[in-house]
Design a protein around this motif. Structure first.
Motif, short mmCIF file in Angstrom:
data_model
loop_
_atom_site.label_atom_id
_atom_site.label_comp_id
_atom_site.label_asym_id
_atom_site.label_seq_id
_atom_site.Cartn_x
_atom_site.Cartn_y
_atom_site.Cartn_z
N THR A 156 0.87 -1.24 0.05
CA THR A 156 -0.08 0.13 0.20
C THR A 156 1.01 1.35 -0.18
N ARG A 157 2.03 1.15 0.62
CA ARG A 157 2.87 2.29 0.71
C ARG A 157 3.35 2.70 -0.60
N VAL A 158 3.89 1.45 -1.66
CA VAL A 158 4.33 1.69 -2.84
C VAL A 158 3.30 2.32 -3.69
N ILE A 159 1.86 1.94 -3.62
CA ILE A 159 0.96 2.59 -4.47
C ILE A 159 0.69 3.89 -3.97
N ASP A 160 0.68 4.45 -2.70
CA ASP A 160 0.49 5.63 -2.44
C ASP A 160 1.63 6.67 -2.70
N ARG A 161 2.74 5.97 -2.52
CA ARG A 161 4.19 6.95 -2.82
C ARG A 161 4.58 7.16 -3.97
N ASP A 162 4.72 5.73 -4.87
CA ASP A 162 5.16 5.55 -6.28
C ASP A 162 4.28 5.67 -7.29
N ILE A 163 3.00 5.26 -7.16
CA ILE A 163 2.32 5.08 -8.23
C ILE A 163 1.36 6.02 -8.48
N ALA A 164 0.42 6.31 -7.30
CA ALA A 164 -0.64 7.36 -7.28
C ALA A 164 -0.06 8.82 -7.76
N PRO A 165 0.90 9.36 -7.21
CA PRO A 165 1.29 10.71 -7.67
C PRO A 165 1.64 10.89 -9.09
N LYS A 166 1.81 9.80 -9.76
CA LYS A 166 2.25 9.98 -11.23
C LYS A 166 0.98 10.44 -12.19
N PHE A 167 -0.15 10.11 -11.46
CA PHE A 167 -1.55 10.41 -12.27
C PHE A 167 -2.29 11.62 -11.82
N ASP A 168 -3.15 11.95 -12.50
CA ASP A 168 -3.98 13.22 -12.24
C ASP A 168 -4.62 13.08 -10.93
N ALA A 169 -4.62 13.95 -9.99
CA ALA A 169 -4.98 13.63 -8.71
C ALA A 169 -6.34 13.59 -8.84
N THR A 170 -7.20 14.25 -9.54
CA THR A 170 -8.77 14.11 -9.73
C THR A 170 -9.03 12.57 -9.98
N VAL A 171 -8.53 12.01 -11.16
CA VAL A 171 -8.52 10.67 -11.67
C VAL A 171 -8.34 9.67 -10.39
N VAL A 172 -7.37 10.00 -9.72
CA VAL A 172 -6.91 9.08 -8.63
C VAL A 172 -7.88 8.92 -7.68
N GLU A 173 -8.29 10.30 -7.13
CA GLU A 173 -9.44 10.42 -5.98
C GLU A 173 -10.57 9.68 -6.64
N ARG A 174 -10.98 9.92 -7.88
CA ARG A 174 -12.24 9.39 -8.43
C ARG A 174 -12.12 7.79 -8.53
N GLU A 175 -11.11 7.24 -8.82
CA GLU A 175 -11.04 5.70 -9.00
C GLU A 175 -10.97 5.26 -7.64
N LYS A 176 -10.30 5.88 -6.71
CA LYS A 176 -9.93 5.29 -5.40
C LYS A 176 -11.50 5.42 -4.70
N ALA A 177 -12.08 6.22 -4.62
CA ALA A 177 -13.43 6.33 -4.16
C ALA A 177 -14.44 5.18 -4.66
N ARG A 178 -14.24 5.10 -6.07
CA ARG A 178 -15.13 4.22 -6.56
C ARG A 178 -14.73 2.75 -6.26
N ALA A 179 -13.61 2.55 -5.96
CA ALA A 179 -12.85 1.14 -5.65
C ALA A 179 -13.35 0.84 -4.45
N ARG A 180 -13.75 1.88 -3.43
CA ARG A 180 -13.75 1.62 -2.10
C ARG A 180 -15.37 1.20 -2.12
N THR A 181 -16.42 1.98 -2.60
CA THR A 181 -17.70 1.66 -2.55
C THR A 181 -18.12 0.68 -3.24
N GLU A 182 -17.56 0.38 -4.69
CA GLU A 182 -17.87 -0.62 -5.56
C GLU A 182 -16.77 -1.38 -6.02
N PRO A 183 -16.02 -2.31 -5.26
CA PRO A 183 -14.82 -2.77 -5.72
C PRO A 183 -14.91 -3.63 -6.94
N HIS A 184 -13.87 -3.73 -7.75
CA HIS A 184 -13.70 -4.73 -8.98
C HIS A 184 -14.24 -6.01 -8.43
#
Length: 536
Positions: A492-520
């Motif tokens: 989880t640390r690698v995802i937060d620190r190394d992956i998420a910052p590489k993408f648009d913050a708005t997209v990250v927040e949207r997909e992160k919230a969507r995954a929490r309420t309706e996971p794959h």
């Protein structure tokens, strides 16, 4: 898979058991309350349990001693295992019997049954250490297993009932990693330096022939210098032959050797690669130091001709008699070394050299140098990954060294990279990637993706990636906080620190919230979540 310690008789095809006849008179019993075990290092270990005679369970004492005498004759268990049984288990059985006798229920052979054994298990669970702490459950389980070895041997001679005598699992959860014996923390860099400085000086004196210590002290210092460098287990190492060509193999790389030791419990040989000197323990490599020990022990080797010590390297002379180095003598050498140099740990407690401390340190240093590569760490110390992981003391600084080795590609339209799907992202080649098995089968180690150079993460993966992310967090209540931090926290640390910052913050927040309420769908499957829990 590495084998657990086993104190059962075991060995080759079973021979007919040697019958025993517990003595009936006080004089006869007194004659069979002593036991002598010839040990492989040339010393006989003697035990005397006469103090437990006359308390109402003489026939039990007699049966225990006689069956262990039969084990000595049969050679099963091995002498060192039998010593451990006699010294670290049978004494507790006799103390239990003595306590029962004071209450009018002395465990005679005719009265020992399943209830007696269950009471003994409960009694072990209440034992105290010298510092007043209750024994670890795994300690009680180990003592119980050793006593059970003797009781089973007595039952084989039809002096006890053979069926229903032992509960299936009297110590549930005893081997859980969080309940095992106190973990000896590896040496910090400062602590290691405190040992290295005086050890380097003294071992150099041994090599030059100017060390003022006794032969056993000189040999012990050489052993510790090698243990610190290699992390090998002490008992197999103390049994290597004087003919170094039999225990050192050449290596394709210059200035390297391979140390070969035999571990009886595993029943096979262990190979340990030895590179050039990597520390300031001594200015010599392991092989040269062993060559020097051959010359230092020449007189003892001549005295050992024709004895069980013939051909061994780590032997010394004491009062004209050859003796073999043991873990006990190493402990005495370590105590003296600590007192001479007033060694303390960072927290002010006493710093004593030990094989376990050095092995823990070696494993953790390799783990850090490999950036958290558990497989490489295990190979370096000839362990399975599961066993190597037990040595790791995961600190915040070590966790910070987990870094993503793959690629994050923001522009997915123009990138022509070939990609295989993984449970959370993608891979350049799931069959032949960096950490793939490369045997024609697809790689399924999806946790290791986050330190594999073949991993590829695209923006379209974020929904699946964060579904996996939240699935990991959902396991904290199931596997425990400590296990979760070791197994999944770094991911989880690698995802937060190394992956998420590489993408648009708005997209990250949207997909992160969507995954929490309706996971794959994959990461909402009960069977998949159960598989995650099984990784611990």
């Amino acid at each position: 898979m590495a084998k657990k310690k086993d104190f059962k008789v075991g060995g080759p095809a079973p021979k007919p058991v040697i019958p025993i006849f517990p003595s009936n008179t006080m004089l006869e019993r007194a004659a069979v309350c002593t036991l002598t075990i010839p040990l492989p290092h040339g010393v006989d270990e003697k035990f005397d349990w006469s103090e437990y005679l006359g308390r109402g369970f003489d026939d039990t004492v007699s049966a225990f001693v006689l069956v262990m005498r039969a084990m000595v004759v049969e050679g099963r268990p091995t002498p060192l295992s039998l010593k451990s049984i006699a010294n670290g288990a049978v004494i507790y059985w006799f103390r239990f019997c003595a306590e029962r006798a004071t209450s009018g229920a002395a465990p005679t052979l005719s009265s020992i049954n399943a209830d007696t054994i269950d009471m003994f298990a409960g009694w072990l669970s209440t034992r105290l250490k010298p510092n007043g702490e209750v024994w670890a459950l795994n300690t009680a389980r180990t003592v119980y297993a050793k006593v059970k070895t003797v009781l089973v041997a007595i039952a084989e001679r039809k002096l006890l009932p053979r069926q229903g005598l032992f509960s299936k699992n009297p110590f549930p959860g005893a081997t859980d990693v969080n309940r095992r014996r106190y973990h000896i923390l590896p040496l910090s860099d400062d602590e290691r330096e405190r040992i290295l400085r005086p050890l380097a000086i003294e071992v150099a004196q041994v090599f030059d022939g100017t060390h003022p210590g006794t032969p056993v002290t000189q040999l012990g210092l050489c052993v510790f210098a090698i243990l610190l460098k290699t992390g090998v287990n002490p008992t197999p190492f103390l049994e290597i032959p004087r003919d170094l060509q039999k225990c050192f193999m050449s290596h394709p790389r210059i200035n390297m050797r391979i140390l070969i030791t035999f571990k009886r419990r595993a029943g096979n040989y262990t190979t340990t690669p030895l590179g050039p000197v990597e520390s300031r323990v001594v200015s010599l490599d392991v092989y040269k130091l062993c060559e020097r020990v051959v010359s230092l022990t020449e007189n003892a080797a001549n005295l050992a001709m024709g004895s069980k010590l013939e051909g061994l390297l780590w032997i010394y002379e004491l009062d004209g008699t050859p003796r073999g180095m043991t873990t006990e003598t190493l402990s005495n050498v370590a105590n003296s070394f600590t007192l001479r140099h007033d060694l303390l740990r960072d927290d002010g407690t006493r710093l004593k050299m030990s094989s376990q401390l050095f092995r823990n340190t070696k494993v953790n240093r390799v783990w850090r140098a490999s950036k958290g590569d558990l497989i490489a760490t295990a190979r370096s110390v000839s362990n399975t990954p599961a066993v190597a992981q037990r040595y790791l003391a995961v600190t915040p600084s070590m966790l910070d060294e987990h870094r993503m080795a793959g690629e994050v590609l923001v522009d997915t339209l123009s990138d022509p990279v070939r990609r295989d799907n993984t449970p959370h992202s993608g891979c350049r080649d799931a069959f032949n990637g960096e950490l793939a098995p490369k045997d024609g089968s697809v790689c399924v180690d999806f946790l290791s993706c986050f330190r594999c150079k073949s991993q590829v993460v695209l923006q379209e993966d974020l929904y699946k990636l964060f579904s996996f992310y939240w699935a990991l967090f959902s396991q904290r209540s199931h596997v425990g906080q400590d296990n979760w931090r070791k197994l999944f926290g770094w991911v989880t640390r690698v995802i937060d620190r190394d992956i998420a910052p590489k993408f648009d913050a708005t997209v990250v927040e949207r997909e992160k919230a969507r995954a929490r309420t309706e996971p794959h769908p994959m990461w909402r499957s009960p069977s998949v979540l159960a598989a995650l829990r099984s990784l611990q």
